[in-house]
Design an enzyme around this catalytic site. Structure first.
Site, mmCIF file in Angstrom:
data_model
loop_
_atom_site.group_PDB
_atom_site.id
_atom_site.type_symbol
_atom_site.label_atom_id
_atom_site.label_comp_id
_atom_site.label_asym_id
_atom_site.label_seq_id
_atom_site.Cartn_x
_atom_site.Cartn_y
_atom_site.Cartn_z
ATOM 1 N N LYS A 198 0.849 -1.207 0.000
ATOM 2 C CA LYS A 198 0.000 0.000 0.000
ATOM 3 C C LYS A 198 0.880 1.250 0.000
ATOM 4 C CE LYS A 198 -2.844 3.302 1.771
ATOM 5 N NZ LYS A 198 -2.507 4.645 2.283
ATOM 6 N N ASP A 236 -5.243 5.382 -15.543
ATOM 7 C CA ASP A 236 -6.263 4.588 -14.861
ATOM 8 C C ASP A 236 -5.659 3.955 -13.604
ATOM 9 O OD1 ASP A 236 -8.059 2.619 -14.083
ATOM 10 O OD2 ASP A 236 -8.595 2.055 -16.121
ATOM 11 N N HIS A 293 3.605 12.450 10.321
ATOM 12 C CA HIS A 293 2.227 12.584 9.867
ATOM 13 C C HIS A 293 1.505 13.699 10.613
ATOM 14 C CE1 HIS A 293 0.272 9.950 7.032
ATOM 15 N NE2 HIS A 293 1.021 8.927 7.383
HETATM 16 C C1 MEV Z 1 0.378 4.605 4.894
HETATM 17 O O1 MEV Z 1 -0.429 5.211 3.904
HETATM 18 C C2 MEV Z 1 1.411 3.700 4.239
HETATM 19 C C3 MEV Z 1 2.264 2.892 5.220
HETATM 20 O O2 MEV Z 1 1.421 2.136 6.106
HETATM 21 C C4 MEV Z 1 3.134 1.980 4.396
HETATM 22 C C5 MEV Z 1 3.892 0.950 5.205
HETATM 23 O O3 MEV Z 1 3.441 0.596 6.315
HETATM 24 O O4 MEV Z 1 4.932 0.482 4.691
HETATM 25 C C6 MEV Z 1 3.100 3.789 6.110
#
Ligand code: MEV
Length: 425
Positions: A261, A277, A375
């Site tokens: 992700k 896309d 963050h």
């Molecule tokens: C958050 O959008 C993405 C992370 O969770 C990726 C990861 O854990 O390697 C920080």
């Protein structure tokens, strides 16, 4: 003047100053930068032409990934994302990668697969060979659907017939493999598949049902490699931590999904910014992650002989520069011009470089202080804006929230009220 992707202090500049800095750093026509500025009213009629029942737009922030050097060339990378920290992390790791030359990227030929499902075939293996015997006829019929693609050097390249044993029946699936050049290719291959269907049904002595591209675009791969200097990453311990974090993801699908992700945070941001896309790319990447029958990481993290981190990433990358929103959406068009890529292969290489940078950025944060501190400041901005802070008030509210160490909606409202009441920060 060649592009200079180093944009030190860019994040501290006001929006107008950023456009001035970008004009200096980029070799794109200055009009490109005007096209990047939001012009919602102007885009609305275009949106109406793009989708059905259009009533508005859903603008997503577009930022510039800085410091990227891909195959020896500096690039300013447009990234569209609603998630804080993504652009900052990618830019940061792109800077670390510069020490050892940036990102080294490559692509396979731009081959897409169209699937044609044939039902009610009495003799699947016999049908398979009858189809192979007519390979040249079928490829020529496919090419006849797209003389422009053929003129540009693309076209149908191969025919494969798969006999897939399912729980209830044997499936006959014809794969038409097409070099789609600089297109994403869905329209080209779907048109070919639909045109070939009656003849394929006749030859196989069956009935054709599905005629559609496969999003498992595993013949159209993009790869990125970069060496991240151990010293610049924070030392040998940080490299060890990143490798250990990667190993868990490699072994454990629960972690692999999150690891991947993080890669997609970078990939989808560039794909979206360039009007490509995102769902096609995401489907391709996730199918690639399970290509050996077990869901695992798309990237690999190793230590080289000098103790530096070697990051590598390989994913299917069906992105194009011709057709679709890349051509019709003015912001996507401007984003592509800012990026300055001329071919779909170059675009695919940038996308995969950003995915790798993003991945290493996330792993470094996770293996050291955790992601929440970085963050939080950015998240605090969102919370402050949601609480009603104006552009002039946001920074002061953020400072209060961060100083308190509590980034919550109720605290943002309180901090805003205190600020407006003239309480000292
Ligand atoms: C958050 O959008 C993405 C992370 O969770 C990726 C990861 O854990 O390697 C920080």
């Amino acid at each position: 003047m060649p592009v200079n992707s180093r944009l030190p202090g860019f994040y501290k500049l006001a929006l107008d100053e950023r456009f001035a800095a970008l004009a200096e750093a980029s070799d794109a026509d200055p009009a490109v930068l005007d096209d990047l500025r939001p012009a919602h009213e102007a885009i609305l009629p275009i949106a109406d032409g793009m989708v059905e029942n259009a009533v508005g737009l859903m603008p997503v922030p577009l930022g510039v990934g800085a410091n990227f050097r891909v195959n020896g060339r500096d690039l300013l990378v447009p990234m569209a994302t609603e998630e804080p920290s993504v652009i900052a992390a990618a830019s940061n790791l792109a800077q670390v990668a510069r020490e050892h030359g940036g990102f080294f990227c490559s692509t396979s030929a731009p081959l897409m697969i169209a699937q044609i499902q044939v039902l009610d075939v009495a003799d699947p293996h016999g049908a398979s060979l009858r189809l192979h015997e007519r390979r040249d006829e079928l490829l020529a019929a496919a090419d006849a659907q797209d003389p422009v693609l053929v003129r540009l050097g693309g076209g149908a390249r191969e025919l494969q017939v798969r006999v897939v044993d399912g729980a209830e029946q044997r499936h006959v699936v014809v794969h038409l493999i097409v070099d789609v050049g600089d297109a994403m290719g869905a329209n080209a291959v779907n048109t070919m598949a639909e045109a070939l269907a009656p003849r394929i049904a006749e030859i196989a002595r069956g009935r054709v049902l599905l005629r559609i591209l496969s999003n498992k675009a595993d013949l159209r791969l993009a790869r990125a490699r970069a060496v991240f200097d151990a010293g610049k990453l924070g030392g040998a311990e940080v490299v060890d931590g990143i490798v250990d974090a990667y190993r868990l993801a490699f072994d454990d699908p629960y972690r692999a999904a999150t690891h991947n992700k993080g890669i997609m945070n970078g990939i989808s941001a560039v794909v979206l910014a360039t009007g490509n896309d995102t769902r096609a790319v995401e489907a391709g990447c996730h199918s690639h992650a399970v290509r050996d029958g077990r869901y695992t990481t798309l990237s690999h993290m190793e230590r080289d002989a000098d103790g530096n981190l070697v990051g590598t990433l390989e994913v299917p990358m069906p992105v194009g520069l011709v057709g679709g929103a890349t051509k019709t959406h003015p912001t996507a068009r401007a984003a592509v011009r800012l990026l300055g890529v001329e071919t779909a292969a170059e675009l695919a290489q940038v996308v995969v470089a950003v995915g790798l940078a993003q991945n290493v950025g996330a792993l470094r944060a996770l293996a050291t202080e955790g992601i929440q501190r970085g963050h939080m400041t950015l998240h605090a901005r969102n919370i402050a804006i949601a609480a009603g802070a104006t552009a002039e008030e946001v920074d002061a509210v953020v400072r209060r929230l961060v100083a308190e160490g509590t980034v919550r909606a109720d605290r943002a409202e309180a901090a805003l009220a205190e600020l407006r009441a003239g309480a000292p920060a």
